[in-house]
Write a protein that holds these residues in place. Structure first.
Motif, PDB file in Angstrom:
ATOM      1  N   ALA A   1     -12.572  41.209 102.662  1.00 35.45           N
ATOM      2  CA  ALA A   1     -11.408  41.016 103.540  1.00 35.45           C
ATOM      3  C   ALA A   1     -11.210  39.522 103.732  1.00 35.45           C
ATOM      4  CB  ALA A   1     -11.647  41.675 104.897  1.00 35.45           C
ATOM      5  N   ASN A   2     -10.027  39.156 104.182  1.00 38.49           N
ATOM      6  CA  ASN A   2      -9.823  37.796 104.682  1.00 38.49           C
ATOM      7  C   ASN A   2      -9.884  37.846 106.205  1.00 38.49           C
ATOM      8  OD1 ASN A   2      -9.152  36.764 102.030  1.00 38.49           O
ATOM      9  ND2 ASN A   2      -7.207  37.839 102.274  1.00 38.49           N
ATOM     10  N   PHE A   3     -10.220  36.711 106.806  1.00 35.65           N
ATOM     11  CA  PHE A   3     -10.166  36.607 108.270  1.00 35.65           C
ATOM     12  C   PHE A   3      -9.792  35.171 108.621  1.00 35.65           C
ATOM     13  CE2 PHE A   3     -14.238  34.428 109.397  1.00 35.65           C
ATOM     14  CZ  PHE A   3     -14.836  34.406 108.149  1.00 35.65           C
ATOM     15  N   LYS A   4      -9.475  34.950 109.888  1.00 34.50           N
ATOM     16  CA  LYS A   4      -8.982  33.620 110.262  1.00 34.50           C
ATOM     17  C   LYS A   4      -9.896  32.939 111.277  1.00 34.50           C
ATOM     18  CE  LYS A   4      -4.170  34.684 109.316  1.00 34.50           C
ATOM     19  NZ  LYS A   4      -2.769  34.590 109.766  1.00 34.50           N
ATOM     20  N   VAL A   5     -10.051  31.650 111.083  1.00 30.43           N
ATOM     21  CA  VAL A   5     -10.796  30.834 112.052  1.00 30.43           C
ATOM     22  C   VAL A   5     -10.006  29.554 112.305  1.00 30.43           C
ATOM     23  CG1 VAL A   5     -13.073  31.670 111.349  1.00 30.43           C
ATOM     24  CG2 VAL A   5     -12.134  29.633 110.273  1.00 30.43           C
ATOM     25  N   ASP A   6     -10.388  28.851 113.345  1.00 30.81           N
ATOM     26  CA  ASP A   6      -9.756  27.583 113.661  1.00 30.81           C
ATOM     27  C   ASP A   6     -10.041  26.565 112.552  1.00 30.81           C
ATOM     28  OD1 ASP A   6      -8.531  25.894 116.021  1.00 30.81           O
ATOM     29  OD2 ASP A   6     -10.147  24.710 115.123  1.00 30.81           O
ATOM     30  N   GLY A   7      -8.980  25.972 112.038  1.00 27.49           N
ATOM     31  CA  GLY A   7      -9.149  25.027 110.926  1.00 27.49           C
ATOM     32  C   GLY A   7      -9.970  23.809 111.324  1.00 27.49           C
ATOM     33  N   GLY A   8      -9.793  23.349 112.554  1.00 31.09           N
ATOM     34  CA  GLY A   8     -10.560  22.186 113.020  1.00 31.09           C
ATOM     35  C   GLY A   8     -12.049  22.473 113.030  1.00 31.09           C
TER      36      GLY A   8
ATOM     37  N   VAL B   1      -5.308  19.865 101.874  1.00 29.41           N
ATOM     38  CA  VAL B   1      -6.003  20.659 100.854  1.00 29.41           C
ATOM     39  C   VAL B   1      -6.239  22.108 101.265  1.00 29.41           C
ATOM     40  CG1 VAL B   1      -7.146  18.682  99.788  1.00 29.41           C
ATOM     41  CG2 VAL B   1      -8.261  19.862 101.686  1.00 29.41           C
ATOM     42  N   TYR B   2      -6.035  22.444 102.557  1.00 30.25           N
ATOM     43  CA  TYR B   2      -6.226  23.840 102.966  1.00 30.25           C
ATOM     44  C   TYR B   2      -5.124  24.216 103.946  1.00 30.25           C
ATOM     45  CZ  TYR B   2      -9.169  28.016 102.909  1.00 30.25           C
ATOM     46  OH  TYR B   2      -9.656  29.277 102.680  1.00 30.25           O
ATOM     47  N   LYS B   3      -4.441  25.297 103.651  1.00 28.15           N
ATOM     48  CA  LYS B   3      -3.260  25.700 104.417  1.00 28.15           C
ATOM     49  C   LYS B   3      -3.653  26.269 105.793  1.00 28.15           C
ATOM     50  CE  LYS B   3      -1.146  29.547 103.329  1.00 28.15           C
ATOM     51  NZ  LYS B   3      -0.995  30.591 102.427  1.00 28.15           N
ATOM     52  N   SER B   4      -2.897  25.886 106.843  1.00 28.48           N
ATOM     53  CA  SER B   4      -3.135  26.470 108.173  1.00 28.48           C
ATOM     54  C   SER B   4      -1.826  27.023 108.716  1.00 28.48           C
ATOM     55  CB  SER B   4      -3.687  25.414 109.132  1.00 28.48           C
ATOM     56  OG  SER B   4      -2.770  24.345 109.258  1.00 28.48           O
TER      57      SER B   4
ATOM     58  N   GLU C   1     -11.850  46.924 119.357  1.00 32.88           N
ATOM     59  CA  GLU C   1     -10.563  46.342 118.981  1.00 32.88           C
ATOM     60  C   GLU C   1     -10.428  44.911 119.511  1.00 32.88           C
ATOM     61  OE1 GLU C   1      -5.950  46.707 120.017  1.00 32.88           O
ATOM     62  OE2 GLU C   1      -7.336  48.047 121.050  1.00 32.88           O
ATOM     63  N   LYS C   2     -10.950  44.685 120.721  1.00 33.98           N
ATOM     64  CA  LYS C   2     -10.846  43.350 121.324  1.00 33.98           C
ATOM     65  C   LYS C   2     -11.582  42.310 120.467  1.00 33.98           C
ATOM     66  CE  LYS C   2     -11.795  40.868 125.586  1.00 33.98           C
ATOM     67  NZ  LYS C   2     -13.100  40.552 126.152  1.00 33.98           N
ATOM     68  N   PHE C   3     -12.764  42.698 119.989  1.00 36.14           N
ATOM     69  CA  PHE C   3     -13.552  41.823 119.113  1.00 36.14           C
ATOM     70  C   PHE C   3     -12.747  41.455 117.864  1.00 36.14           C
ATOM     71  CE2 PHE C   3     -16.413  41.180 115.538  1.00 36.14           C
ATOM     72  CZ  PHE C   3     -17.419  40.363 116.044  1.00 36.14           C
ATOM     73  N   PHE C   4     -12.190  42.484 117.230  1.00 38.00           N
ATOM     74  CA  PHE C   4     -11.500  42.237 115.962  1.00 38.00           C
ATOM     75  C   PHE C   4     -10.138  41.571 116.145  1.00 38.00           C
ATOM     76  CE2 PHE C   4     -14.716  45.182 114.288  1.00 38.00           C
ATOM     77  CZ  PHE C   4     -15.143  44.416 113.213  1.00 38.00           C
ATOM     78  N   ARG C   5      -9.614  41.597 117.383  1.00 37.44           N
ATOM     79  CA  ARG C   5      -8.365  40.884 117.651  1.00 37.44           C
ATOM     80  C   ARG C   5      -8.548  39.384 117.397  1.00 37.44           C
ATOM     81  NH1 ARG C   5      -6.858  42.007 123.348  1.00 37.44           N
ATOM     82  NH2 ARG C   5      -7.397  44.161 122.864  1.00 37.44           N
ATOM     83  N   HIS C   6      -9.754  38.877 117.590  1.00 36.83           N
ATOM     84  CA  HIS C   6     -10.018  37.447 117.387  1.00 36.83           C
ATOM     85  C   HIS C   6     -10.433  37.117 115.954  1.00 36.83           C
ATOM     86  CE1 HIS C   6      -9.655  36.796 121.674  1.00 36.83           C
ATOM     87  NE2 HIS C   6     -10.439  37.837 121.867  1.00 36.83           N
ATOM     88  N   VAL C   7     -10.552  38.134 115.130  1.00 35.31           N
ATOM     89  CA  VAL C   7     -11.010  37.931 113.751  1.00 35.31           C
ATOM     90  C   VAL C   7      -9.821  37.881 112.771  1.00 35.31           C
ATOM     91  CG1 VAL C   7     -12.428  38.935 111.902  1.00 35.31           C
ATOM     92  CG2 VAL C   7     -13.270  38.987 114.246  1.00 35.31           C
ATOM     93  N   TYR C   8      -8.737  38.533 113.119  1.00 31.98           N
ATOM     94  CA  TYR C   8      -7.510  38.529 112.302  1.00 31.98           C
ATOM     95  C   TYR C   8      -7.780  38.973 110.866  1.00 31.98           C
ATOM     96  CZ  TYR C   8      -6.002  35.477 116.148  1.00 31.98           C
ATOM     97  OH  TYR C   8      -5.736  34.935 117.370  1.00 31.98           O
TER      98      TYR C   8
END
Ligand SMILES: [Zn+2]
Length: 280
Positions: free
Chosen positions: A9-16, A30-33, A67-74
């Protein structure tokens, strides 16, 4: 030897957070945000058949939390863990060895699933030995405030309670053609597999070099526990990889699956980027 790569799967984190001290003005080239400064990361796993072993490297987040946990994982895209195995011709029961680079939740969560009884957990790969470095195990079970969100009890203790846990103490060959480097900068006991395949050597760079954009020595995650160790470990690996023409395989790079390396005036960098299928 047979070898497969698939994206759970893909997931999202803060780029910074993902690029540490590097300013966004540089990493955003070099990396899309997205508009919330989030970047998309893949979760590639590898399946390797060696003799009678069918080895799975890392298992993604799994699906035990709410669900709350995975809401922050995207979570987005990818093939799924069990589905990805099936696409490559394997059932969970076929896996003889689960190799966990470390016990952060995005790497080991899929190794344990909910049992039939409420609040009980069981191994997702019931016939597998689960390999974890002793350094990482000892570190994770005592937990710490800094990595508290990454070490989840339900991902970790069911492994030892099942009796399937194998603790790796030393670097070196674990299976024929499958060696392990043990690192301490990202977290103590991060294991990096180095695999000889035909005439090539593949490095599954895990959280030591999570994306191709993390090849420059100081482009490191702020998640790392000891960033100076990460720099030393990356330097050692990159110098060896350049000298011996290893191929890096990225677990977390949304776009780049693999690259080889070249020397530039700025240091060691990716030379050619290519898909995993080119290796096979
Ligand atoms: Zn990690």
């Amino acid at each position: 030897m047979k070898i497969h790569l698939f994206n759970i799967a893909n997931f999202k984190v803060d780029g910074g957070a993902m690029f540490g001290v590097i300013p966004k003005a540089l990493w955003s080239r070099v990396y899309k945000s997205d508009s919330n400064n989030l970047i998309n990361l893949s979760l590639r796993s590898m399946i390797i058949e060696i003799d009678k072993h069918i080895i799975l490297i890392d298992t993604g987040w799994g699906d035990k939390q709410d669900e709350k946990f995975f809401r922050h994982v995207y979570l987005n895209g990818g093939e799924g863990l069990i589905e990805g195995l099936a696409i490559n011709g394997y059932k969970p029961e076929d896996i003889t060895d689960v190799f966990l680079t470390h016990l952060h939740a995005d790497h080991c969560g899929g190794g344990v699933k909910k049992g039939n009884t409420e609040g009980k957990f069981e191994l997702a790969f019931p016939n597998a030995t689960y390999h974890v470095s002793k350094a990482q195990w000892d570190w994770a079970v005592k937990n710490n405030l800094r990595e508290e969100d990454a070490y989840l009890e339900e991902n970790i203790f069911p492994i030892s309670e099942s009796g399937h846990l194998s603790l790796i103490e030393d670097e070196g060959e674990l299976f024929p053609g499958f060696s392990v480097m043990i690192c301490y900068g990202h977290t103590p006991g991060l294991m990096i597999p180095i695999i000889k395949y035909k005439d090539k050597t593949l490095v599954y760079t895990g959280d030591l070099i999570p994306t191709a954009s993390h090849i420059p020595l100081i482009w490191n995650m702020s998640y790392d526990i000891e960033s100076l160790k990460t720099i030393d470990e990356k330097q050692k690996l990159l110098e060896e990889a350049l000298a011996k023409n290893y191929i890096l395989v990225f677990q977390h790079d949304e776009v780049v699956e693999c690259c080889n390396l070249g020397m530039t005036p700025k240091g060691i960098r990716a030379k050619e980027k290519f898909g995993f299928s080119k290796i096979l």
